[in-house]
Design a protein around this motif. Structure first.
Motif, PDB file in Angstrom:
ATOM      1  N   LEU A 169       0.876  -1.254  -0.067  1.00  0.00           N
ATOM      2  CA  LEU A 169       0.116  -0.009  -0.052  1.00  0.00           C
ATOM      3  C   LEU A 169       0.796   1.149  -0.118  1.00  0.00           C
ATOM      4  O   LEU A 169       0.528   2.331  -0.623  1.00  0.00           O
ATOM      5  CB  LEU A 169      -0.950   0.020   1.404  1.00  0.00           C
ATOM      6  N   ARG A 170       1.801   1.263   0.660  1.00  0.00           N
ATOM      7  CA  ARG A 170       2.853   2.412   0.879  1.00  0.00           C
ATOM      8  C   ARG A 170       3.549   2.586  -0.739  1.00  0.00           C
ATOM      9  O   ARG A 170       3.529   3.645  -1.132  1.00  0.00           O
ATOM     10  CB  ARG A 170       3.935   1.960   1.888  1.00  0.00           C
ATOM     11  N   HIS A 171       3.974   1.644  -1.398  1.00  0.00           N
ATOM     12  CA  HIS A 171       4.305   1.681  -2.952  1.00  0.00           C
ATOM     13  C   HIS A 171       3.271   2.251  -3.435  1.00  0.00           C
ATOM     14  O   HIS A 171       3.406   2.843  -4.595  1.00  0.00           O
ATOM     15  CB  HIS A 171       5.086   0.309  -3.170  1.00  0.00           C
ATOM     16  N   ALA A 172       2.051   1.712  -3.397  1.00  0.00           N
ATOM     17  CA  ALA A 172       0.840   1.936  -4.136  1.00  0.00           C
ATOM     18  C   ALA A 172       0.792   3.508  -3.995  1.00  0.00           C
ATOM     19  O   ALA A 172       0.327   4.281  -5.084  1.00  0.00           O
ATOM     20  CB  ALA A 172      -0.141   1.310  -4.048  1.00  0.00           C
ATOM     21  N   LEU A 203      12.091  15.528 -15.363  1.00  0.00           N
ATOM     22  CA  LEU A 203      11.373  15.285 -14.273  1.00  0.00           C
ATOM     23  C   LEU A 203      10.176  14.222 -14.462  1.00  0.00           C
ATOM     24  O   LEU A 203       9.747  13.528 -13.909  1.00  0.00           O
ATOM     25  CB  LEU A 203      10.775  16.688 -13.538  1.00  0.00           C
ATOM     26  N   VAL A 204       9.771  14.542 -15.538  1.00  0.00           N
ATOM     27  CA  VAL A 204       8.433  13.969 -16.110  1.00  0.00           C
ATOM     28  C   VAL A 204       8.905  12.354 -16.460  1.00  0.00           C
ATOM     29  O   VAL A 204       8.335  11.417 -15.958  1.00  0.00           O
ATOM     30  CB  VAL A 204       7.835  14.526 -17.308  1.00  0.00           C
ATOM     31  N   SER A 205       9.939  12.270 -17.248  1.00  0.00           N
ATOM     32  CA  SER A 205      10.627  10.930 -17.384  1.00  0.00           C
ATOM     33  C   SER A 205      10.801  10.108 -16.159  1.00  0.00           C
ATOM     34  O   SER A 205      10.499   8.868 -16.070  1.00  0.00           O
ATOM     35  CB  SER A 205      11.739  11.176 -18.476  1.00  0.00           C
ATOM     36  N   ALA A 206      11.550  10.785 -15.204  1.00  0.00           N
ATOM     37  CA  ALA A 206      11.952  10.267 -13.833  1.00  0.00           C
ATOM     38  C   ALA A 206      10.743   9.711 -13.201  1.00  0.00           C
ATOM     39  O   ALA A 206      10.697   8.446 -12.584  1.00  0.00           O
ATOM     40  CB  ALA A 206      12.859  10.990 -13.075  1.00  0.00           C
ATOM     41  N   PHE A 207       9.764  10.653 -12.966  1.00  0.00           N
ATOM     42  CA  PHE A 207       8.504  10.265 -12.213  1.00  0.00           C
ATOM     43  C   PHE A 207       7.821   9.419 -12.839  1.00  0.00           C
ATOM     44  O   PHE A 207       7.000   8.688 -12.045  1.00  0.00           O
ATOM     45  CB  PHE A 207       7.981  11.574 -11.894  1.00  0.00           C
ATOM     46  N   ALA A 208       7.511   9.377 -14.250  1.00  0.00           N
ATOM     47  CA  ALA A 208       6.701   8.501 -14.947  1.00  0.00           C
ATOM     48  C   ALA A 208       7.325   6.917 -14.771  1.00  0.00           C
ATOM     49  O   ALA A 208       6.558   6.044 -14.596  1.00  0.00           O
ATOM     50  CB  ALA A 208       6.730   8.822 -16.370  1.00  0.00           C
ATOM     51  N   MET A 209       8.496   6.842 -15.001  1.00  0.00           N
ATOM     52  CA  MET A 209       9.271   5.462 -14.829  1.00  0.00           C
ATOM     53  C   MET A 209       9.290   5.090 -13.381  1.00  0.00           C
ATOM     54  O   MET A 209       8.798   3.770 -13.110  1.00  0.00           O
ATOM     55  CB  MET A 209      10.624   5.432 -15.423  1.00  0.00           C
ATOM     56  N   GLY A 210       9.524   5.926 -12.501  1.00  0.00           N
ATOM     57  CA  GLY A 210       9.394   5.623 -10.857  1.00  0.00           C
ATOM     58  C   GLY A 210       8.053   5.117 -10.706  1.00  0.00           C
ATOM     59  O   GLY A 210       7.881   3.999  -9.931  1.00  0.00           O
ATOM     60  N   GLY A 211       6.848   5.849 -10.989  1.00  0.00           N
ATOM     61  CA  GLY A 211       5.439   5.488 -10.818  1.00  0.00           C
ATOM     62  C   GLY A 211       5.464   3.879 -11.442  1.00  0.00           C
ATOM     63  O   GLY A 211       4.622   3.175 -10.791  1.00  0.00           O
ATOM     64  N   LEU A 212       5.878   3.698 -12.544  1.00  0.00           N
ATOM     65  CA  LEU A 212       5.623   2.587 -13.066  1.00  0.00           C
ATOM     66  C   LEU A 212       6.206   1.334 -12.110  1.00  0.00           C
ATOM     67  O   LEU A 212       5.862   0.277 -12.055  1.00  0.00           O
ATOM     68  CB  LEU A 212       6.022   2.461 -14.523  1.00  0.00           C
ATOM     69  N   LEU A 213       7.599   1.570 -12.098  1.00  0.00           N
ATOM     70  CA  LEU A 213       8.305   0.549 -11.203  1.00  0.00           C
ATOM     71  C   LEU A 213       7.732   0.382  -9.865  1.00  0.00           C
ATOM     72  O   LEU A 213       7.288  -0.665  -9.084  1.00  0.00           O
ATOM     73  CB  LEU A 213       9.679   0.742 -11.114  1.00  0.00           C
ATOM     74  N   LEU A 214       7.102   1.290  -9.150  1.00  0.00           N
ATOM     75  CA  LEU A 214       6.654   1.316  -7.871  1.00  0.00           C
ATOM     76  C   LEU A 214       5.222   0.720  -7.868  1.00  0.00           C
ATOM     77  O   LEU A 214       4.789  -0.026  -6.961  1.00  0.00           O
ATOM     78  CB  LEU A 214       6.290   2.816  -7.081  1.00  0.00           C
ATOM     79  N   THR A 225       3.672   9.987  -7.565  1.00  0.00           N
ATOM     80  CA  THR A 225       4.759  10.238  -8.455  1.00  0.00           C
ATOM     81  C   THR A 225       3.823  10.377  -9.821  1.00  0.00           C
ATOM     82  O   THR A 225       4.472  11.349 -10.823  1.00  0.00           O
ATOM     83  CB  THR A 225       5.564   9.030  -8.705  1.00  0.00           C
ATOM     84  N   SER A 226       3.026   9.611 -10.037  1.00  0.00           N
ATOM     85  CA  SER A 226       2.266   9.617 -11.481  1.00  0.00           C
ATOM     86  C   SER A 226       1.184  10.994 -11.745  1.00  0.00           C
ATOM     87  O   SER A 226       1.361  11.622 -12.494  1.00  0.00           O
ATOM     88  CB  SER A 226       1.110   8.626 -11.489  1.00  0.00           C
ATOM     89  N   GLY A 227       0.871  11.296 -10.240  1.00  0.00           N
ATOM     90  CA  GLY A 227       0.010  12.614 -10.509  1.00  0.00           C
ATOM     91  C   GLY A 227       1.070  13.924 -10.573  1.00  0.00           C
ATOM     92  O   GLY A 227       0.678  14.655 -11.399  1.00  0.00           O
ATOM     93  N   VAL A 228       2.271  13.748  -9.909  1.00  0.00           N
ATOM     94  CA  VAL A 228       3.084  14.888 -10.086  1.00  0.00           C
ATOM     95  C   VAL A 228       3.468  14.935 -11.644  1.00  0.00           C
ATOM     96  O   VAL A 228       3.758  15.998 -12.225  1.00  0.00           O
ATOM     97  CB  VAL A 228       4.282  14.620  -9.171  1.00  0.00           C
TER      98      VAL A 228
END
Length: 325
Positions: free
Chosen positions: A155-158, A198-209, A164-167
């Motif tokens: 749940l914390r990763h979710a 920042l968009v690239s980093a947060f988009a990929m981070g959201g996917l992995l999370l 991150t996806s919203g940002v």
């Protein structure tokens, strides 16, 4: 066509693509050991299918952000969970349950009420470079806190994935508005380059999370992602981008009622999917098995519902005899 209708239509198709990606990620997570690294995922076709669906949903989402504000487009992301219900049911070979129908209706009614109160004008304001860097730093601090070792990591990763996806969506809107602006400003600048990174980093981070969050099932983690995403994006839109909801007490009451109905619907959907994903509700461990055991795959569950190890075949034991193949 009205810009608001275009934004809504694009958001609907985007939610369908994201829902299909979530189901694909959940099935992949159920067949993947927790210790599996990112490099091994890159060698699997199912992973790239999920990435492709997420990319398609993201492109449609970017197009929607060009026609509508964050307070309008982001709440429609809750339709991802609504679309995941029939997709998951079809993949599992079952019908949609009564609780799932109730959750779907409440979510749709809540989103309808929110659409009536959201501002419908096309976005025109963008984040400055200091604002983008501040948002990025605050997001990384929150994600680091949510990703620490501890209880309920799914749940914390979710939650971290949804934030991150919203940002990333808020930063994407800044990038889209700046690129499509015909005021004669420079197309490439340090601000746009920084926002794009920042968009690239947060988009990929959201996917992995989200991939990590779905290891324990699809229902509750997807609900947390669905709720955290529009909250983070709408907060940036209201605080930094000058977006406003419709004024007046009636609009305020309608927005509160719509939010409550949508949240209640998402919770019902997540609980229904969590029950479907619980293998303990299907076959009890101490219950004697009579006849052949039929394997049944449950969407969102990390193991088969009959608790039989993959590759193992059931066998019958005659009374007073040895196990017979």
């Amino acid at each position: 066509m009205n810009a608001t209708l275009i934004a809504v239509a694009l958001s609907l198709v985007s939610a369908g693509a994201y829902a299909a990606a979530a189901v694909a990620q959940s099935r992949l997570a159920g067949r993947t050991e927790p210790s599996t690294g990112v490099l091994r995922l890159l060698g699997r076709g199912a992973w790239w299918s999920a990435v492709g669906l997420n990319a398609g949903g993201a492109l449609l989402h970017v197009a929607a952000l060009n026609y509508g504000p964050l307070t309008l487009v982001q709440p429609l992301g809750a339709l991802t969970l609504v679309a995941a219900v029939p997709l998951g049911a079809r993949a599992a070979g079952r019908r949609v349950g009564r609780t799932e129908w109730r959750g779907t209706v409440l979510t749709l009614l809540g989103l309808g009420a929110l659409l009536l109160t959201a501002g419908g004008s096309a976005p025109h304001e963008t984040l400055t470079l200091p604002e983008a860097l501040g948002v990025g730093a605050a997001t990384m601090a929150v994600v680091a806190g949510l990703s620490r070792p501890g209880a309920r990591p799914g749940l914390r990763h979710a939650a971290a994935s949804g934030i991150t996806s919203g940002v990333a969506s808020a930063l994407t809107q800044t990038l889209t508005v700046a690129v499509t602006d015909h005021s004669g400003g420079p197309l490439f600048s340090w601000r746009l380059l920084t926002v794009a990174l920042l968009v690239s980093a947060f988009a990929m981070g959201g996917l992995l999370l989200s991939q990590t969050a779905y290891r324990g099932g699809l229902g509750a983690p997807l609900a947390v992602v669905t709720l955290a995403n529009p909250v983070a994006a709408a907060a940036i839109g209201l605080a930094l981008l000058g977006e406003r909801l419709q004024s007046g007490p009636v609009s305020l009451v309608l927005a509160l009622l719509g939010t409550a109905a949508a949240v209640r619907g998402v919770i019902l959907l997540s609980r229904a999917q969590a029950r479907r994903a619980d293998p303990g509700d299907v076959v009890a461990a101490a219950e004697p098995v009579v006849g052949p055991v039929r394997s049944r795959v449950v969407i969102g569950s990390p193991r088969r519902a009959d608790a039989t190890e993959l590759g193992a075949e059931p066998f019958a034991v005659p009374a007073g005899g040895r196990p017979r193949p």
